[in-house]
Write a protein that holds these residues in place. Structure first.
Motif, PDB file in Angstrom:
ATOM      1  N   UNK A  11       0.877  -1.121  -0.004  1.00 51.59           N
ATOM      2  CA  UNK A  11       0.136   0.126  -0.004  1.00 51.59           C
ATOM      3  C   UNK A  11       1.007   1.291  -0.061  1.00 51.59           C
ATOM      4  N   UNK A  12       0.544   2.185  -0.557  1.00 50.96           N
ATOM      5  CA  UNK A  12       1.060   3.455  -0.802  1.00 50.96           C
ATOM      6  C   UNK A  12       0.694   4.204   0.443  1.00 50.96           C
ATOM      7  N   UNK A  13       1.760   4.706   1.369  1.00 52.55           N
ATOM      8  CA  UNK A  13       1.474   5.324   2.614  1.00 52.55           C
ATOM      9  C   UNK A  13       1.112   6.811   2.392  1.00 52.55           C
ATOM     10  N   UNK A  14       1.551   7.626   1.363  1.00 47.52           N
ATOM     11  CA  UNK A  14       1.328   8.811   0.940  1.00 47.52           C
ATOM     12  C   UNK A  14      -0.023   9.178   0.359  1.00 47.52           C
ATOM     13  N   UNK A  15      -0.341   8.111  -0.523  1.00 43.07           N
ATOM     14  CA  UNK A  15      -1.670   8.535  -1.330  1.00 43.07           C
ATOM     15  C   UNK A  15      -2.805   7.592  -0.997  1.00 43.07           C
ATOM     16  N   UNK A  16      -4.069   7.853  -0.806  1.00 48.92           N
ATOM     17  CA  UNK A  16      -5.009   6.963  -0.290  1.00 48.92           C
ATOM     18  C   UNK A  16      -5.466   6.286  -1.532  1.00 48.92           C
ATOM     19  N   UNK A  17      -5.841   4.971  -1.424  1.00 45.64           N
ATOM     20  CA  UNK A  17      -6.499   4.034  -2.582  1.00 45.64           C
ATOM     21  C   UNK A  17      -5.140   3.803  -3.544  1.00 45.64           C
ATOM     22  N   UNK A  18      -4.155   3.820  -3.210  1.00 44.01           N
ATOM     23  CA  UNK A  18      -2.896   3.609  -4.307  1.00 44.01           C
ATOM     24  C   UNK A  18      -2.158   2.498  -3.780  1.00 44.01           C
ATOM     25  N   UNK A  19      -1.512   1.651  -4.552  1.00 50.03           N
ATOM     26  CA  UNK A  19      -0.475   0.626  -4.122  1.00 50.03           C
ATOM     27  C   UNK A  19       0.261   0.334  -5.271  1.00 50.03           C
ATOM     28  N   UNK A  20       1.316  -0.728  -5.074  1.00 45.19           N
ATOM     29  CA  UNK A  20       2.289  -1.130  -5.814  1.00 45.19           C
ATOM     30  C   UNK A  20       2.141  -2.623  -5.924  1.00 45.19           C
ATOM     31  N   UNK A  21       2.028  -3.129  -7.055  1.00 41.97           N
ATOM     32  CA  UNK A  21       2.036  -4.869  -7.344  1.00 41.97           C
ATOM     33  C   UNK A  21       3.470  -5.105  -7.836  1.00 41.97           C
ATOM     34  N   UNK A  22       4.276  -5.974  -7.192  1.00 44.84           N
ATOM     35  CA  UNK A  22       5.610  -6.342  -7.644  1.00 44.84           C
ATOM     36  C   UNK A  22       5.338  -7.855  -8.163  1.00 44.84           C
ATOM     37  N   UNK A  23       5.589  -8.217  -9.551  1.00 49.50           N
ATOM     38  CA  UNK A  23       5.421  -9.303 -10.103  1.00 49.50           C
ATOM     39  C   UNK A  23       6.756 -10.083 -10.661  1.00 49.50           C
ATOM     40  N   UNK A  24       6.976 -11.009  -9.900  1.00 52.77           N
ATOM     41  CA  UNK A  24       8.347 -11.851 -10.244  1.00 52.77           C
ATOM     42  C   UNK A  24       8.410 -12.682 -11.520  1.00 52.77           C
ATOM     43  N   UNK A  25       9.327 -12.825 -12.177  1.00 54.09           N
ATOM     44  CA  UNK A  25       9.488 -13.464 -13.336  1.00 54.09           C
ATOM     45  C   UNK A  25       8.457 -13.201 -14.379  1.00 54.09           C
ATOM     46  N   UNK A  26       8.298 -11.892 -14.670  1.00 56.88           N
ATOM     47  CA  UNK A  26       7.299 -11.284 -15.717  1.00 56.88           C
ATOM     48  C   UNK A  26       8.039 -10.134 -16.455  1.00 56.88           C
ATOM     49  N   UNK A  27       7.238  -9.800 -17.763  1.00 60.44           N
ATOM     50  CA  UNK A  27       8.104  -8.736 -18.304  1.00 60.44           C
ATOM     51  C   UNK A  27       6.883  -7.693 -19.023  1.00 60.44           C
ATOM     52  N   UNK A  28       7.335  -7.330 -20.028  1.00 60.18           N
ATOM     53  CA  UNK A  28       6.436  -6.179 -20.749  1.00 60.18           C
ATOM     54  C   UNK A  28       5.183  -6.919 -20.943  1.00 60.18           C
ATOM     55  N   UNK A  29       5.342  -8.005 -21.449  1.00 59.71           N
ATOM     56  CA  UNK A  29       4.006  -8.744 -22.162  1.00 59.71           C
ATOM     57  C   UNK A  29       2.734  -8.551 -21.072  1.00 59.71           C
ATOM     58  N   UNK A  30       3.030  -9.038 -19.900  1.00 60.42           N
ATOM     59  CA  UNK A  30       2.069  -9.005 -18.707  1.00 60.42           C
ATOM     60  C   UNK A  30       1.824  -7.579 -18.314  1.00 60.42           C
ATOM     61  N   UNK A  31       2.970  -6.844 -18.064  1.00 58.60           N
ATOM     62  CA  UNK A  31       2.743  -5.481 -17.434  1.00 58.60           C
ATOM     63  C   UNK A  31       1.792  -4.481 -18.542  1.00 58.60           C
TER      64      UNK A  31
END
Length: 122
Positions: free
Chosen positions: A23-43
């Motif tokens: 979760x983003x601590x500075x902006x409400x309703x925001x967050x970051x997903x980190x996906x391992x072993x993937x590239x631009x195709x999925x992103x």
């Protein structure tokens, strides 16, 4: 050879999670997903699906480094949704679209084979 193994791009090491959310601590309703072993195709496909949602304020992704084999997806939603909910819905919609596309492809291949076999005796 000084080249990494090809399996390093796809095989998840023991004990490593495929997906993490912060979760983003500075902006409400925001967050970051980190996906391992993937590239631009999925992103890119997830980003595009997220942009179809009217509750999305911002959706973007990046590959931190070409050799890192991971993507970072940032999602910011309005008050009607959460990043987790919006991303889950986007992935579910993508699964449905890909399943439909796969079935249409199989139907077309079968129709082609049926038409090819009809004319084989002439």
């Amino acid at each position: 050879m000084n080249q990494p193994s090809r399996a390093e791009k796809f095989v998840l090491p023991e004990g490593t999670r495929k997906l993490t959310f912060t979760r983003d601590t500075k902006v409400s309703n925001a967050g970051t997903f980190t996906v391992q072993k993937e590239d631009h195709t999925l992103g890119n496909i997830v980003r595009m699906q997220l942009h179809r949602d009217p509750n999305i304020v911002f959706a973007g992704y990046k590959v931190p480094h070409p050799s890192s084999n991971m993507i970072i997806i940032k999602v910011h939603t309005n008050k009607n949704s959460s990043p987790m909910q919006a991303t889950t819905e986007a992935v579910n919609h993508l699964r449905t679209e890909i399943s439909d596309l796969s079935q249409k492809f199989k139907d077309e291949v079968n129709a082609y084979k049926a038409n090819s076999n009809q004319g084989a005796g002439y």
